[in-house]
Structures are given as C-alpha cells and as structure tokens.
Write an enzyme that holds these catalytic residues in place. Structure first.
Site, PDB file in Angstrom:
ATOM      1  N   GLY A   1     -20.288 -36.096  24.807  1.00 44.13           N
ATOM      2  CA  GLY A   1     -18.944 -35.196  24.336  1.00 44.13           C
ATOM      3  C   GLY A   1     -18.613 -34.280  25.395  1.00 44.13           C
TER       4      GLY A   1
ATOM      5  N   LYS B   1      -2.664 -18.553  33.525  1.00 42.69           N
ATOM      6  CA  LYS B   1      -3.211 -18.404  34.913  1.00 42.69           C
ATOM      7  C   LYS B   1      -2.177 -18.900  35.967  1.00 42.69           C
ATOM      8  CE  LYS B   1      -6.687 -20.315  37.749  1.00 42.69           C
ATOM      9  NZ  LYS B   1      -7.631 -21.564  38.155  1.00 42.69           N
TER      10      LYS B   1
ATOM     11  N   LEU C   1     -18.916 -34.412  35.251  1.00 44.43           N
ATOM     12  CA  LEU C   1     -20.237 -34.404  35.984  1.00 44.43           C
ATOM     13  C   LEU C   1     -21.093 -35.478  36.463  1.00 44.43           C
ATOM     14  CD1 LEU C   1     -21.569 -30.951  34.393  1.00 44.43           C
ATOM     15  CD2 LEU C   1     -20.096 -31.239  36.397  1.00 44.43           C
TER      16      LEU C   1
ATOM     17  N   THR D   1     -11.280 -27.077  39.565  1.00 39.55           N
ATOM     18  CA  THR D   1     -10.789 -28.457  39.928  1.00 39.55           C
ATOM     19  C   THR D   1     -11.596 -29.420  38.916  1.00 39.55           C
ATOM     20  OG1 THR D   1     -12.254 -28.875  41.852  1.00 39.55           O
ATOM     21  CG2 THR D   1      -9.918 -28.111  42.466  1.00 39.55           C
TER      22      THR D   1
END
Length: 524
Positions: A28, A94, A354, A365
């Site tokens: 998840g 941002k 990842l 990023t």
C-alpha cells in the site's frame, strides 16, 4: 450500450472468453494507492479487476511530504478538487524550494528554485540575460531570488492563488502528510472498485511459459493461501519482493554518485501565529542537508546524510540542535537504497515506487516518478489484449522510465557537484570524490565556457525533465561564475534590478494569504 463500450465488450469476448484481466498490487502506501487509483481511472471502461494486498506487519516509509507540480494532474484526472483532498491530508501549497548554505560564494549563500510560471515570462527573461552576462564576466546581479514571483510569495506567506482570476495559472506543488494522503487515496480507490485485503506475502511462485519466459504465477501468503493474478505491481519498497525473483532483475546503484544513504526525521507542532511559508527549505548541514516542510498543523524536519561521514546518533543530535526539538519529540531513523532497477516492467510485473528505485528527496521527485511510471504503463499495456504488449513495448517503456530517472539524477547530483563548502570532508567528497554523470559534466563545462546553454540543454536531452529555467536557477544560484576580472554592469543594471523587485514585490498583494486560503478551503 455505447458503441465504444460495445466494441470493448465484443473484443473481450473473443480474446478472453469472458474472463476479466486481473491486476494485483502488492503493497500500500502512497505509491500503491496512487497506482490503484490511476489504473482504476485509466482502465475504467475495460474488463479489469484490480486488487491491492498489503501487510499490517510491514510498515511504509511514509516521510515523503513534498511533490512537484506534476501531482496536480493526478487530482485533476481523478476529478478530486483541492477543497476535498488538501484539508484531509493537512496539505499546504509549495511555490518552490529554498537552498541555504550550499554555496560560500558571496551574494549566493542561498538561492531559490521556483516553479516557473507565465507571470515570470518578462522578469525571467531578464534573469537569463543577466546570468549570461555574468558568465561572460560582466558583474551584474544574477541571483534568481530577485527575478521570480515564487520567492516573494512564499516569503510573505502567500498561496500561489490569485485573488482575481488570471489568464493563466501559476505553477505550484504541494506539501502533505504522507500517511494521510495514503489513507485518502485508499478510500478513493475502494470507491472506484479496487478490491482490498490484508495479508503478508511469504513466497513468490514462478512459472515458465516456454523458451525461457518466466512469469509470476501466484503469491503465497504467510497463512499458506495462494493468490493468483494475470499481472502484478510491486510496491513492496526497497525489498522489491516480486521483481527481485524474476531472472531479469538487475539493480544499478548510485552509491558512487550520491553519498547520502540515511535520514533521521522528526515533527514539530506548527505555530498558527506566524505566516505559513509556501516553500520547502533544503538547508545544508555539516554532513548532508535538512528538509523543512510546513504543513497546516505541524512542520516536518529531516536530516539526509551519508553514514560514512556521520553516525545516526550524531545526525540526530545535530538535527535536534538545529530545530530546537526537545527530548520528548521522537525521531525516526531510515536507511535509503539509492539507485534504480534496469527493467521496471519485467515479464508480468511492474515495479512502482521504491521497488523500482530511489534517488533522494532533495527535489521531491519520488511521487512524480511513481505517477509517470503508472501513466506511461497504462498507455503502453493493453489489458484487453495483454499478449499484444511484447518485448518492443516493454523495451521502449523501460528506456523511457530510465531516461526520466537519469534526468532527475543529473539535476540532483548537480547540487552536490556545484557546492563550494570546505568545512567538512563530506562536502569536499561530494564535490571531488563522486562519479559525476557524463552528461552533467558536459552541461557544467558548457556553462563555464559561456556557450549557448539553452541549445546545449536541448541537444543533450537534459531539458526534458528540468527546464532551462531550473538549470539556470541552480547554476546561477550557486554562484557558478568566473572569478576575478569582472567589469561592472553600471547604473542600467542597478535600475533593472529595482524595477524587477518593484514589479514582483508589488504583485504579492494580488494573491491570497496562504493560511487564510487553506482555512476557506477546509470550510467549503
């Protein structure tokens, strides 16, 4: 039934004989649930069953709290307004990233990387011209902070939202609570029909289809149950639990190029009495850098460092000292595996997040790469006729994703390569002892020679990920200019700077207060 839906139905009956194509996302977190939402949206008219399985025993990293402007397109595609998701995720706006402490060059001890917008067209052109003059030895002001609206807005605590509509939109990104965003996306995915279950995957079962073609057949849970699917998406983090079982798996490390491999993070309560900055601060410390990310109710801090230069205990102590965090505030220590895999799409499995690679959080990023990967995959893969997606499609897709990773790597590494600090061995090593990417070295050489930098960026393909405005802000912001022998720019340059500052500063009042605008969003 509409003609398009009828055509899809007929094709499905012929190709799959009524069997829906099944996709299983393993893991998840933000990456997994972003993948679930994007695929559910992109393939909503196709006969596809999307499921996600995650373990309650395996936590997610969950500290990535910043984005690039690319994230806006995700929520627009999913038709989710800011008034819905931002209050739910403690999110803020941002305008860009401020970089203090990376350079010791007088006048360039800090610089701002803005998100370049149409409002900056004229002042930005003046900045590029000033920077090019400075590269030729003419002593003019080329500090990017002075020429773009973003630093003026974020310093004043303003949101990048005008009080009255403009004929264009300012480019901006977001800060958010990663855990809350994951839960929000989970609820949206389940509303879109994504099936969910909790289980810990214990084993990956492979099957050979002939001629050496190995695919994932099913997964076995810790309780011994087999879960089968036609296609698998690996969101298991640095473990790459699915992809690493396939014969094509190959990980390319960035450890010789990027020195940072660890981080320590903490959270501090926010102060509602001070202006809410609409910027990330990436401040250089003794052996790495510290992020400062303001959310609505708190501020996140994290020290990214190389453990060959400082211990986790010393890094935590330095972070606590810099932030003033009391002993009662806990810290979270993390290890990072920097690099990427060669085959993001391998056989019947796709790596996302990842599990496919990580550069480091300096330019926020990570989610951009997740989103880019899923969007490109949904275009390259046909779930109605999956066998049509052969080696050529996979090869082109993997090349495209690797090009994106390499482009981000060039830009991130440039921060370290261009630093001028000499106070610790870390900063000297970051400049002299790293393996500098070949394209980055050529770009810096072109800049130093004073050649046509914009044209060279295009020729090198380096403008596809970061625009020439970003590269100019980085190189000029670090003070990468000739030393000595410069001649002054005169009164004309001084008047230009006053005019630019007056224009950008004068426009600040045209925008909404950051904190007040977020309060109004939450009230809607």
């Amino acid at each position: 039934m509409e003609l398009r839906q009828l055509a899809i139905y007929v094709k499905c009956q012929g190709d799959l004989v009524g069997k829906n194509f099944s996709v299983l996302i393993v893991g998840g977190g933000t990456a997994g649930w972003m993948a679930a939402n994007l695929l559910a949206h992109r393939w909503r008219d196709f006969p596809v069953n999307i499921s996600l399985v995650e373990s309650t025993e395996i936590g997610t990293i969950g500290v990535g709290e910043g984005s690039t402007p690319y994230l806006k397109s995700l929520f627009r595609a999913l038709d989710i307004p800011e008034s819905e998701w931002m209050p739910a995720c403690d999110a803020t706006y941002k305008c860009g990233i401020r970089f203090p402490g990376w350079s010791t060059t007088p006048g360039y001890a800090a610089y701002y990387h803005p998100f370049y917008s149409p409002l900056d067209r004229e002042t930005g052109a003046e900045f590029f011209s000033q920077a090019d003059m400075r590269r030729r030895g003419i002593l003019v002001d080329a500090q990017p902070d002075h020429f773009f609206h973003a630093p003026y807005l974020s310093t004043a605590g303003m949101a990048p939202i005008p009080k009255r509509p403009l004929p264009f939109e300012l480019d901006y990104a977001y800060h958010f609570d990663a855990g809350l965003l994951g839960r929000f996306l989970k609820s949206k995915a389940m509303q879109a029909g994504v099936r969910y279950r909790q289980a810990t995957i214990d084993r990956v079962r492979l099957r050979e289809r002939g001629q050496g073609d190995v695919v994932i057949d099913s997964l076995t849970t810790a309780s011994g149950e087999a879960i089968a699917a036609d296609f698998f998406i690996d969101c298991t983090g640095f473990r790459s639990s699915l992809l690493s079982e396939l014969p094509e798996y190959q990980f390319s490390s960035y450890e010789k190029t990027l020195l940072n491999n660890a981080a320590v993070a903490l959270q501090m309560p926010g102060d509602s009495q001070v202006p809410l900055k609409s910027e990330t601060v990436s401040e250089a410390l003794t052996h790495g850098w510290m992020w400062n990310i303001p959310l609505q109710s708190r501020t996140g801090f994290g020290y990214v460092y190389g453990d060959a230069f400082i211990s986790p205990e010393a890094a935590e102590q330095e972070l606590r000292k810099r932030t003033g965090a009391p002993d009662g505030i806990s810290c979270r220590h993390l290890k990072m595996q920097v690099g990427r895999i060669e085959q993001h799409w391998s056989s019947n499995c796709l790596g996302v997040g990842l599990s496919q690679g990580f550069i480091e959080p300096l330019e926020a990023t990570a989610l951009m790469l997740v989103q880019f990967t899923i969007e490109r995959f949904s275009l390259a893969f046909d779930p109605v006729n999956p066998h049509a997606s052969g080696e050529n499609q996979r090869s082109a897709f993997n090349h495209n994703i690797n090009t994106m990773f390499d482009g981000v790597l060039d830009y991130v590494v440039a921060h370290y390569f261009l630093n001028t600090r000499n106070d610790t061995e870390y900063w000297r090593a970051a400049r002299h002892d790293i393996a500098v990417p070949e394209r980055l070295q050529r770009l810096v050489d072109c800049w130093d020679r004073g050649d046509d930098f914009v044209e060279y960026l295009k020729k090198a393909g380096a403008d596809k990920i970061y625009s020439h405005a970003s590269w100019y802000c980085l190189l000029a912001g670090m003070g990468r200019f000739p030393k000595g022998g410069a001649v002054g720019g005169g009164l004309e340059s001084q008047q230009l700077l006053r005019d630019v500052q007056s224009f950008c500063g004068g426009n600040v009042a045209r925008f909404e207060s950051h904190r007040r605008y977020l309060e109004r969003l939450a009230a809607n």
